[in-house]
Design a protein around this motif. Sequence first.
Motif, PDB file in Angstrom:
ATOM      1  N   GLU A   1      -1.083   9.459   4.407  1.00  0.00           N
ATOM      2  CA  GLU A   1      -1.212   8.010   4.427  1.00  0.00           C
ATOM      3  C   GLU A   1       0.144   7.330   4.362  1.00  0.00           C
ATOM      4  N   ILE A   2       1.041   7.868   3.566  1.00  0.00           N
ATOM      5  CA  ILE A   2       2.387   7.283   3.468  1.00  0.00           C
ATOM      6  C   ILE A   2       3.106   7.389   4.806  1.00  0.00           C
ATOM      7  N   ALA A   3       2.896   8.493   5.500  1.00  0.00           N
ATOM      8  CA  ALA A   3       3.537   8.659   6.814  1.00  0.00           C
ATOM      9  C   ALA A   3       2.979   7.639   7.802  1.00  0.00           C
ATOM     10  N   GLU A   4       1.661   7.426   7.782  1.00  0.00           N
ATOM     11  CA  GLU A   4       1.050   6.447   8.685  1.00  0.00           C
ATOM     12  C   GLU A   4       1.530   5.040   8.371  1.00  0.00           C
ATOM     13  N   LEU A   5       1.625   4.711   7.109  1.00  0.00           N
ATOM     14  CA  LEU A   5       2.107   3.389   6.719  1.00  0.00           C
ATOM     15  C   LEU A   5       3.569   3.201   7.082  1.00  0.00           C
ATOM     16  N   ALA A   6       4.325   4.275   6.978  1.00  0.00           N
ATOM     17  CA  ALA A   6       5.735   4.178   7.358  1.00  0.00           C
ATOM     18  C   ALA A   6       5.884   3.891   8.854  1.00  0.00           C
ATOM     19  N   LYS A   7       4.977   4.445   9.682  1.00  0.00           N
ATOM     20  CA  LYS A   7       5.034   4.169  11.118  1.00  0.00           C
ATOM     21  C   LYS A   7       4.840   2.677  11.391  1.00  0.00           C
ATOM     22  N   ILE A   8       3.926   2.059  10.647  1.00  0.00           N
ATOM     23  CA  ILE A   8       3.684   0.623  10.834  1.00  0.00           C
ATOM     24  C   ILE A   8       4.934  -0.174  10.498  1.00  0.00           C
ATOM     25  N   LEU A   9       5.629   0.232   9.443  1.00  0.00           N
ATOM     26  CA  LEU A   9       6.822  -0.498   9.023  1.00  0.00           C
ATOM     27  C   LEU A   9       8.014  -0.223   9.936  1.00  0.00           C
ATOM     28  N   ASP A  10       8.043   0.943  10.503  1.00  0.00           N
ATOM     29  CA  ASP A  10       9.223   1.332  11.297  1.00  0.00           C
ATOM     30  C   ASP A  10       9.093   0.952  12.768  1.00  0.00           C
ATOM     31  N   ASP A  11       7.875   0.837  13.283  1.00  0.00           N
ATOM     32  CA  ASP A  11       7.672   0.618  14.716  1.00  0.00           C
ATOM     33  C   ASP A  11       6.922  -0.696  14.940  1.00  0.00           C
TER      34      ASP A  11
ATOM     35  N   ARG B   1       0.827  -1.206   0.000  1.00  0.00           N
ATOM     36  CA  ARG B   1       0.000   0.000   0.000  1.00  0.00           C
ATOM     37  C   ARG B   1       0.860   1.255   0.000  1.00  0.00           C
ATOM     38  N   LYS B   2       1.982   1.256   0.724  1.00  0.00           N
ATOM     39  CA  LYS B   2       2.879   2.411   0.748  1.00  0.00           C
ATOM     40  C   LYS B   2       3.495   2.641  -0.628  1.00  0.00           C
ATOM     41  N   ARG B   3       3.907   1.549  -1.273  1.00  0.00           N
ATOM     42  CA  ARG B   3       4.491   1.680  -2.609  1.00  0.00           C
ATOM     43  C   ARG B   3       3.476   2.224  -3.608  1.00  0.00           C
TER      44      ARG B   3
ATOM     45  N   LEU C   1       1.599   9.323  -5.690  1.00  0.00           N
ATOM     46  CA  LEU C   1       2.073  10.649  -5.296  1.00  0.00           C
ATOM     47  C   LEU C   1       3.077  11.178  -6.323  1.00  0.00           C
ATOM     48  N   HIS C   2       3.905  10.301  -6.830  1.00  0.00           N
ATOM     49  CA  HIS C   2       4.880  10.704  -7.852  1.00  0.00           C
ATOM     50  C   HIS C   2       4.170  11.235  -9.101  1.00  0.00           C
ATOM     51  N   LEU C   3       3.118  10.590  -9.521  1.00  0.00           N
ATOM     52  CA  LEU C   3       2.359  11.046 -10.687  1.00  0.00           C
ATOM     53  C   LEU C   3       1.643  12.369 -10.401  1.00  0.00           C
ATOM     54  N   VAL C   4       1.065  12.480  -9.191  1.00  0.00           N
ATOM     55  CA  VAL C   4       0.362  13.712  -8.833  1.00  0.00           C
ATOM     56  C   VAL C   4       1.317  14.886  -8.803  1.00  0.00           C
TER      57      VAL C   4
ATOM     58  N   LEU D   1      -5.988  17.753  -7.122  1.00  0.00           N
ATOM     59  CA  LEU D   1      -4.666  17.123  -7.067  1.00  0.00           C
ATOM     60  C   LEU D   1      -3.899  17.550  -5.831  1.00  0.00           C
ATOM     61  N   GLU D   2      -4.026  18.816  -5.448  1.00  0.00           N
ATOM     62  CA  GLU D   2      -3.347  19.262  -4.233  1.00  0.00           C
ATOM     63  C   GLU D   2      -3.924  18.579  -2.994  1.00  0.00           C
ATOM     64  N   SER D   3      -5.257  18.422  -2.994  1.00  0.00           N
ATOM     65  CA  SER D   3      -5.888  17.708  -1.871  1.00  0.00           C
ATOM     66  C   SER D   3      -5.451  16.250  -1.838  1.00  0.00           C
ATOM     67  N   GLU D   4      -5.377  15.627  -3.000  1.00  0.00           N
ATOM     68  CA  GLU D   4      -4.930  14.240  -3.057  1.00  0.00           C
ATOM     69  C   GLU D   4      -3.481  14.121  -2.635  1.00  0.00           C
ATOM     70  N   GLN D   5      -2.664  15.100  -3.026  1.00  0.00           N
ATOM     71  CA  GLN D   5      -1.254  15.077  -2.636  1.00  0.00           C
ATOM     72  C   GLN D   5      -1.106  15.109  -1.115  1.00  0.00           C
ATOM     73  N   GLU D   6      -1.892  15.966  -0.472  1.00  0.00           N
ATOM     74  CA  GLU D   6      -1.839  16.057   0.985  1.00  0.00           C
ATOM     75  C   GLU D   6      -2.306  14.761   1.642  1.00  0.00           C
ATOM     76  N   LYS D   7      -3.384  14.176   1.098  1.00  0.00           N
ATOM     77  CA  LYS D   7      -3.901  12.929   1.656  1.00  0.00           C
ATOM     78  C   LYS D   7      -2.899  11.800   1.503  1.00  0.00           C
ATOM     79  N   LEU D   8      -2.283  11.691   0.320  1.00  0.00           N
ATOM     80  CA  LEU D   8      -1.314  10.623   0.079  1.00  0.00           C
ATOM     81  C   LEU D   8      -0.094  10.779   0.976  1.00  0.00           C
ATOM     82  N   THR D   9       0.318  11.995   1.188  1.00  0.00           N
ATOM     83  CA  THR D   9       1.482  12.231   2.046  1.00  0.00           C
ATOM     84  C   THR D   9       1.202  11.753   3.472  1.00  0.00           C
TER      85      THR D   9
END
Length: 827
Positions: free
Chosen positions: A468-478, A387-389, A395-398, A458-466
Amino acid sequence: MARRSKGSVTKVDPSAFDRAGATVLDTPVTNEIEDSYLEYAYSVIHSRALPDARDGLKPVHRRILYSMHEQGYRPTHAYVKSSRVVGDCMGKYHPHGDLAIYDAMVRMAQDFSLNAPLVDGHGNFGSPDDGPAASRYTEARMSNEAMLLVGELGEETVDFRPNYDGSLEEPSVLPAAFPNLLVNGTSGIAVGMATNMIPHNLGEVVAAARWLINHPDASLDKLMEFVPGPDLPTGGMLLGLDEVRKAYETGRGVVRMRARAETGPLEGSRGRQAITVTELPYGVGPEKIIEKITDEVTKSKRLTGIADVKDLTDRENGTRLVIECKVGVNPQALLADLYRLTPLEQSFGINNLVLVDGQPQTLGLKALLEVFLKHRYEVVTRRTRYRKRKREERLHLVEGLLKALLDIDKVIRLIRNSDNAQAARDGLMKQFKLSEIQASYILDTPLRRLTKYDKIELESEQEKLTGEIAELAKILDDPAVLRKVVSTELAKVTKDLTWERRTALIDGDLKEVLAASKPAGPLEVADDPCQVLLSATGLVARTAAESEEASEARRRNGRARNDAVAAVVHTTARGQILVVTSKGRAFKTDVLPLPVLPEQVGTVSLSGGMAASELVPLDKGERVVTIAPMTDTTSPGLAVGTRQGVVKVCSPEWPVRSDEFEVITLKDGDEIVGATWLTDGSETLVFVSSDSSLLRYEAGLVRPQGLKGGGMAGIKLAGDAHTVFFAAVRTDDDEHGEPMVVTATGNTVKVTPFAEYPAKGRATGGVRTHRFLKGEHALRLAWIGSRPAGSTDTGSSVELPEVDTRRDGSGHPHPGPDVVGHLVERG
């Protein structure tokens, strides 16, 4: 030239193959057989018989669910023919025959085999006794529970491997969002080993797993606070939790399953006892029970107390097996024999043999939970990476689109002036510092998606994706966050799919539990003397063997707790009594099926008695007026008095072949108001009418009649008066004291010595016994006998006023707020 050597495979002349470049090896037969058998055994263990500890499935079950998932046969999809599911699974993933696949699918649809069925079946999927209909007749789709096993397959959560011919891929294990192996159990026979796992309650197993997430060092005893024992789909009882703990600790053990049964009167049989089985041991059906009972009754003759067995099981009421007892049989003792001799009680050998990393291992409860949780950690981790990938790629496309929108006119000119798509892509990458993926996505995006409004989206989606990626990173890191996610998801599973425990657990050592649960006493009840009692509220019961001390104490104290005794018959436990009703009907009734009252010296409570309406078939408005002995041929008979003033002494010549007969022929509108069994004919017959007249005369004035007789005039009634009381009273009973006359209106009660009333002739009008006050017009109740007692309609005792020697006095107000409902003798 071919030749055969001793102890080896046929050896061929190598020169015949040298020219083709082939090599011939000389292999001993024993080695060849061992190698081939080991390959076969390995295949059976890994690909057929043993479940994986992670998802709890054998390959055939996993392939069925995956095939249905791929075809879209979800709970929201219409049912499809089972043969279609079987054919698709066999052709793509499991080439072992359609019958084996269908049998496996059927078990996943049976709610009596699994706690959480994985297939939603439509049609005849069998019963514990019968097999299912053919696959062409039944239909199926995945259940909601199955979706929890396959729901995360599209997120790279598990590894895939080639199918049997390499044309497709299948999962090596399913993601499994709940501990399916413990919840549903399984069984299988491999080569040299077997597994037999018992089902458990989903809510209890998940609670234990969640505790283990936060307390990895939890002891087995702590986990058993959440999982006290197995929970079987068919309910019943489980005996001996000491053996359950052993199985949870070592992975092996033997538990004892017992059917749930109740003993009591058989409905519609006038008191005959029966054993009703409502829950059976796991894997046992009613037909198997009936077959075993029949064998024990007809062949070995070890079960001698059974009259009939009926299977009343249906879809509405569930399991209902009625075992009718013969007359004179102790149902509790018979039930103990049924547990001992039939499958109503069976053993279940627990053997938690499963595959862990491809190796067969026997695991206890904690180890099974740990393997499942380790699998869930891996699944959630891989799902989170996926899901993070995917969000990073989006996000890269946006971000590329947003760069293009900053100078959209320049982007459009560049594309329009480019010679071809590749030149446009290169130009975008060079001038706007975009990646090749971003440039290609911009070229593929329609111009209608490049408006100001789309920029805001697109700006709203960019903020949302950012975020979600941070939340997913917490799961992977902690790891702590990962464990919390797994625990939360397990809690959601129980919220959606939990159910109440079905199996009752009986703690202790199995041998001690079995010994304690065996009822004492013989199968056949001895024909000991006893008493049958009829209460004022219509309850019938019998005492245990009547000892001289208990009988004497009852005569001396004579007080009934919570109820008043209306009639007593001395008989034996295996004898019969007569139950006489207000319509003049008499029923022969066995004493043995009657409830036994607690053995208490001097007092007796009839609250546990049987309602007379359950003992005999009463018509509307009909009631039981008395009970009488069957075998007392020295008595003149049964004295009865009717509402219209008729008296009859019915000779005790009861019909032999009829269980129901009339003791008096009544006129239209008439009914019996009282009946008394005469001991020697020296009693005094007494009528009390509604207009307060009392008439007494000797019982010898009434000639005994046969059953067909209609009686004779007993009391002369004035106007519209009617009889409210009739009985035969003894005046020479020094032990019980002088009889008393109790009369009651709606407002007053009076107690007068019986000796105050003179005797008169039969069919006369009697003398007045109660002077009516203003507003009183008729007697409501009357009673004559020793030691009078009053009770309400519910059987509660009511104290009566002091004795009034005035024969025609007006009485005293009711003693308390309750209206007197019954007047009877104490004891």
